[in-house]
Design a protein around this motif. Structure first.
Motif, PDB file in Angstrom:
ATOM      1  N   TYR A   1       1.103  -1.392   0.089  1.00  0.00           N
ATOM      2  CA  TYR A   1       0.158   0.465   0.180  1.00  0.00           C
ATOM      3  C   TYR A   1       0.954   1.235  -0.100  1.00  0.00           C
ATOM      4  CZ  TYR A   1      -3.728  -3.860   1.377  1.00  0.00           C
ATOM      5  OH  TYR A   1      -4.299  -4.574   1.310  1.00  0.00           O
ATOM      6  N   ILE A   2       2.194   0.803  -0.067  1.00  0.00           N
ATOM      7  CA  ILE A   2       2.944   2.259   0.125  1.00  0.00           C
ATOM      8  C   ILE A   2       2.580   2.999   1.310  1.00  0.00           C
ATOM      9  CG2 ILE A   2       4.607   3.637  -1.364  1.00  0.00           C
ATOM     10  CD1 ILE A   2       4.355   1.293  -2.772  1.00  0.00           C
ATOM     11  N   LEU A   3       3.179   2.543   2.450  1.00  0.00           N
ATOM     12  CA  LEU A   3       2.296   3.319   3.750  1.00  0.00           C
ATOM     13  C   LEU A   3       2.998   3.078   4.705  1.00  0.00           C
ATOM     14  CD1 LEU A   3      -1.836   3.118   3.753  1.00  0.00           C
ATOM     15  CD2 LEU A   3      -0.621   5.230   2.830  1.00  0.00           C
ATOM     16  N   PRO A   4       3.889   3.481   5.438  1.00  0.00           N
ATOM     17  CA  PRO A   4       4.191   3.786   7.032  1.00  0.00           C
ATOM     18  C   PRO A   4       3.553   2.715   7.593  1.00  0.00           C
ATOM     19  CG  PRO A   4       3.698   5.784   6.724  1.00  0.00           C
ATOM     20  CD  PRO A   4       2.770   5.219   5.771  1.00  0.00           C
ATOM     21  N   ASN A   5       4.769   1.368   8.438  1.00  0.00           N
ATOM     22  CA  ASN A   5       4.491   0.653   8.978  1.00  0.00           C
ATOM     23  C   ASN A   5       3.025   0.955  10.310  1.00  0.00           C
ATOM     24  OD1 ASN A   5       4.601  -2.474  10.050  1.00  0.00           O
ATOM     25  ND2 ASN A   5       5.009  -0.928  11.418  1.00  0.00           N
ATOM     26  N   ASP A   6       1.811  -0.112  10.625  1.00  0.00           N
ATOM     27  CA  ASP A   6       0.928   0.343  11.420  1.00  0.00           C
ATOM     28  C   ASP A   6       1.216  -0.490  12.468  1.00  0.00           C
ATOM     29  OD1 ASP A   6      -1.151   0.993  12.585  1.00  0.00           O
ATOM     30  OD2 ASP A   6      -2.887   0.748  10.657  1.00  0.00           O
ATOM     31  N   GLU A   7       1.156   0.293  13.755  1.00  0.00           N
ATOM     32  CA  GLU A   7       2.320  -0.439  14.738  1.00  0.00           C
ATOM     33  C   GLU A   7       1.238  -0.620  15.620  1.00  0.00           C
ATOM     34  OE1 GLU A   7       4.540   2.605  17.308  1.00  0.00           O
ATOM     35  OE2 GLU A   7       5.905   2.675  15.893  1.00  0.00           O
ATOM     36  N   ASP A   8      -0.435  -0.615  15.042  1.00  0.00           N
ATOM     37  CA  ASP A   8      -1.643  -1.333  15.699  1.00  0.00           C
ATOM     38  C   ASP A   8      -2.214  -2.538  14.861  1.00  0.00           C
ATOM     39  OD1 ASP A   8      -1.998   0.940  17.757  1.00  0.00           O
ATOM     40  OD2 ASP A   8      -3.509   1.806  15.999  1.00  0.00           O
ATOM     41  N   LEU A   9      -1.492  -2.981  13.970  1.00  0.00           N
ATOM     42  CA  LEU A   9      -1.506  -4.103  13.247  1.00  0.00           C
ATOM     43  C   LEU A   9       0.065  -5.128  13.298  1.00  0.00           C
ATOM     44  CD1 LEU A   9      -3.231  -3.114  10.345  1.00  0.00           C
ATOM     45  CD2 LEU A   9      -4.313  -4.422  11.888  1.00  0.00           C
ATOM     46  N   PRO A  10      -0.132  -6.153  13.869  1.00  0.00           N
ATOM     47  CA  PRO A  10       1.010  -7.247  13.362  1.00  0.00           C
ATOM     48  C   PRO A  10       1.769  -6.892  12.063  1.00  0.00           C
ATOM     49  CG  PRO A  10      -1.092  -8.624  13.416  1.00  0.00           C
ATOM     50  CD  PRO A  10      -1.453  -6.882  13.265  1.00  0.00           C
ATOM     51  N   SER A  11       2.562  -7.030  12.842  1.00  0.00           N
ATOM     52  CA  SER A  11       4.193  -7.042  11.789  1.00  0.00           C
ATOM     53  C   SER A  11       4.475  -8.432  10.018  1.00  0.00           C
ATOM     54  CB  SER A  11       5.334  -7.399  11.758  1.00  0.00           C
ATOM     55  OG  SER A  11       5.740  -8.595  12.130  1.00  0.00           O
ATOM     56  N   ASP A  12       3.194  -9.377  10.171  1.00  0.00           N
ATOM     57  CA  ASP A  12       2.335 -10.294   9.521  1.00  0.00           C
ATOM     58  C   ASP A  12       1.530  -9.773   8.687  1.00  0.00           C
ATOM     59  OD1 ASP A  12       0.711 -10.778  11.339  1.00  0.00           O
ATOM     60  OD2 ASP A  12       1.657 -13.086  10.618  1.00  0.00           O
ATOM     61  N   HIS A  13       0.701  -8.591   8.324  1.00  0.00           N
ATOM     62  CA  HIS A  13      -0.497  -7.945   8.457  1.00  0.00           C
ATOM     63  C   HIS A  13      -0.663  -8.070   7.124  1.00  0.00           C
ATOM     64  CE1 HIS A  13      -3.980  -5.467   7.760  1.00  0.00           C
ATOM     65  NE2 HIS A  13      -4.615  -6.550   8.441  1.00  0.00           N
ATOM     66  N   PRO A  14      -1.235  -8.472   5.900  1.00  0.00           N
ATOM     67  CA  PRO A  14      -1.091  -7.569   4.342  1.00  0.00           C
ATOM     68  C   PRO A  14      -0.572  -6.624   4.518  1.00  0.00           C
ATOM     69  CG  PRO A  14      -2.740  -9.022   4.929  1.00  0.00           C
ATOM     70  CD  PRO A  14      -2.265  -9.103   6.519  1.00  0.00           C
ATOM     71  N   ARG A  15      -1.865  -5.577   5.757  1.00  0.00           N
ATOM     72  CA  ARG A  15      -1.097  -3.843   5.733  1.00  0.00           C
ATOM     73  C   ARG A  15       0.702  -4.113   5.842  1.00  0.00           C
ATOM     74  NH1 ARG A  15      -0.002   0.070   6.469  1.00  0.00           N
ATOM     75  NH2 ARG A  15      -0.427   2.301   7.041  1.00  0.00           N
ATOM     76  N   ASN A  16       1.102  -4.755   6.727  1.00  0.00           N
ATOM     77  CA  ASN A  16       2.355  -3.859   6.955  1.00  0.00           C
ATOM     78  C   ASN A  16       3.102  -5.348   6.403  1.00  0.00           C
ATOM     79  OD1 ASN A  16       1.941  -1.850   8.913  1.00  0.00           O
ATOM     80  ND2 ASN A  16       1.394  -3.573  11.007  1.00  0.00           N
ATOM     81  N   ARG A  17       3.223  -6.275   5.492  1.00  0.00           N
ATOM     82  CA  ARG A  17       4.602  -7.034   5.064  1.00  0.00           C
ATOM     83  C   ARG A  17       4.946  -6.071   3.496  1.00  0.00           C
ATOM     84  NH1 ARG A  17       1.647 -12.375   3.340  1.00  0.00           N
ATOM     85  NH2 ARG A  17       3.924 -12.916   2.450  1.00  0.00           N
ATOM     86  N   LEU A  18       5.923  -6.424   3.795  1.00  0.00           N
ATOM     87  CA  LEU A  18       7.067  -5.922   2.714  1.00  0.00           C
ATOM     88  C   LEU A  18       7.285  -6.731   1.787  1.00  0.00           C
ATOM     89  CD1 LEU A  18       9.854  -4.029   5.903  1.00  0.00           C
ATOM     90  CD2 LEU A  18       7.229  -3.190   5.175  1.00  0.00           C
ATOM     91  N   VAL A  19       7.976  -6.435   1.068  1.00  0.00           N
ATOM     92  CA  VAL A  19       8.214  -6.752  -0.821  1.00  0.00           C
ATOM     93  C   VAL A  19       9.045  -5.761  -1.031  1.00  0.00           C
ATOM     94  CG1 VAL A  19       5.713  -7.304  -0.714  1.00  0.00           C
ATOM     95  CG2 VAL A  19       6.459  -5.584  -1.735  1.00  0.00           C
ATOM     96  N   VAL A  20       9.971  -6.162  -1.593  1.00  0.00           N
ATOM     97  CA  VAL A  20      10.812  -4.835  -2.142  1.00  0.00           C
ATOM     98  C   VAL A  20      11.277  -4.485  -3.945  1.00  0.00           C
ATOM     99  CG1 VAL A  20      13.960  -5.866  -3.156  1.00  0.00           C
ATOM    100  CG2 VAL A  20      12.422  -6.711  -0.876  1.00  0.00           C
ATOM    101  N   SER A  21      11.511  -3.143  -3.923  1.00  0.00           N
ATOM    102  CA  SER A  21      11.444  -3.177  -5.050  1.00  0.00           C
ATOM    103  C   SER A  21      12.815  -2.432  -5.290  1.00  0.00           C
ATOM    104  CB  SER A  21      11.054  -1.448  -5.752  1.00  0.00           C
ATOM    105  OG  SER A  21       9.254  -2.116  -5.820  1.00  0.00           O
ATOM    106  N   SER A  22      13.478  -2.623  -6.654  1.00  0.00           N
ATOM    107  CA  SER A  22      14.528  -2.231  -7.434  1.00  0.00           C
ATOM    108  C   SER A  22      14.827  -1.776  -8.437  1.00  0.00           C
ATOM    109  CB  SER A  22      16.276  -2.734  -6.634  1.00  0.00           C
ATOM    110  OG  SER A  22      15.853  -4.807  -7.251  1.00  0.00           O
ATOM    111  N   LYS A  23      15.729  -0.747  -8.631  1.00  0.00           N
ATOM    112  CA  LYS A  23      15.520   0.525  -9.886  1.00  0.00           C
ATOM    113  C   LYS A  23      16.481   0.847  -9.566  1.00  0.00           C
ATOM    114  CE  LYS A  23      12.292   3.203  -9.566  1.00  0.00           C
ATOM    115  NZ  LYS A  23      11.924   3.603  -8.509  1.00  0.00           N
ATOM    116  N   GLY A  24      17.097   1.236 -11.002  1.00  0.00           N
ATOM    117  CA  GLY A  24      17.762   2.450 -11.700  1.00  0.00           C
ATOM    118  C   GLY A  24      17.068   3.775 -11.724  1.00  0.00           C
TER     119      GLY A  24
END
Length: 268
Positions: A77-100
């Motif tokens: 969702y390109i949003l900061p971590n929501d501390e009210d939700l667990p880290s494995d919640h879909p709102r907080n789970r992280l994916v990787v992007s890399s480019k120039g």
């Protein structure tokens, strides 16, 4: 609707296959508008002329040494971590992007990309297709036209866009990988439905998605605000090179300082 003027047509004819894609033709515009409303995207292969593709590949490869490279972990969702939700919640789970990336001020003023981006015919075509009255370039000198480079192993993780539409041109396709994959209407921001359950299944690879095929010179108009999408890791030595033509519906808008530092590593 603006009629194509002969001098404007002459300006972009070396860049755009106007015989195949008559940008001011009402029936063509209506067809593209129906496609984006029905499918969430418009894909126009061979939009750029062969000579324009060749020139842009040469230009982009020459300027690649100036690219700012970064690897980011971010939520779908390109949003900061929501501390009210667990880290494995879909709102907080992280994916990787890399480019120039190189920015608008690093692209030559006589580049075909700048010519196309500022063309009244092209801007009116895009506006008519996506349903905007007018389109404006960014106020800051970095954000209007960008070129993205993805070398072997680089990718864009699953995400939703913040903007309502995106305009891209594939300049150089890689040997393999670098595929644009998406699911249309995967959330509904108007109803504040973030579809956490669906995102969870997608990140666990439990649901299918579509792949948008494109070759060098293809123009894509894509609605990514509610359609989740990614670019798979590039394979092989040939860099995937993509131009992003970014417009606003209002004048005098700059990309935020946070976004400029994140994407470009500088403010000006």
């Amino acid at each position: 609707m603006i009629k194509m003027k002969s001098n404007q047509e002459k300006d972009i004819r070396p860049v755009v296959n106007l015989n195949k894609y008559p940008l001011s033709d009402r029936s063509f515009i209506n067809s593209c508008r129906m496609n984006i409303n029905r499918n969430g995207s418009v894909v126009l292969p061979d939009f750029l002329t062969e000579s324009a593709v060749k020139d842009l590949i040469d230009e982009s490869v020459k300027n690649q040494e100036h690219a700012y490279y970064c690897r980011q972990e971010h939520s779908v969702y390109i949003l900061p971590n929501d501390e009210d939700l667990p880290s494995d919640h879909p709102r907080n789970r992280l994916v990787v992007s890399s480019k120039g990336c190189i920015t608008d001020d690093q692209i030559p003023n006589d580049s075909s990309l700048k010519l196309l981006y500022r063309s009244d015919i092209f801007k009116q075509f895009v506006a008519n297709v996506v349903g905007e009255k007018n389109l404006y370039e960014y106020e800051d000198k970095l954000s209007s036209v960008n070129i993205h480079y993805a070398s072997e192993g680089q990718e864009l993780g699953w995400h939703f866009d913040n903007s309502s539409f995106a305009v891209t041109l594939l300049i150089q396709q890689p040997e393999s990988g670098g595929e644009f994959q998406y699911i249309r209407d995967f959330r509904d921001t108007d109803k504040e439905d973030m579809n956490y359950e669906g995102v969870d299944k997608l990140l666990k690879n439990q649901i299918s998605y579509d792949t948008l095929n494109m070759n060098s010179g293809t123009l894509v108009l894509f609605r990514g605000k509610n359609s989740i999408h990614r670019v798979t890791p590039v394979e092989g030595e040939k860099t995937r090179i993509l131009a992003v033509l970014a417009y606003n519906s209002e004048p005098n808008i700059s990309l935020s300082e946070t976004s400029r530092m994140t994407f470009y590593g500088r403010l000006d």
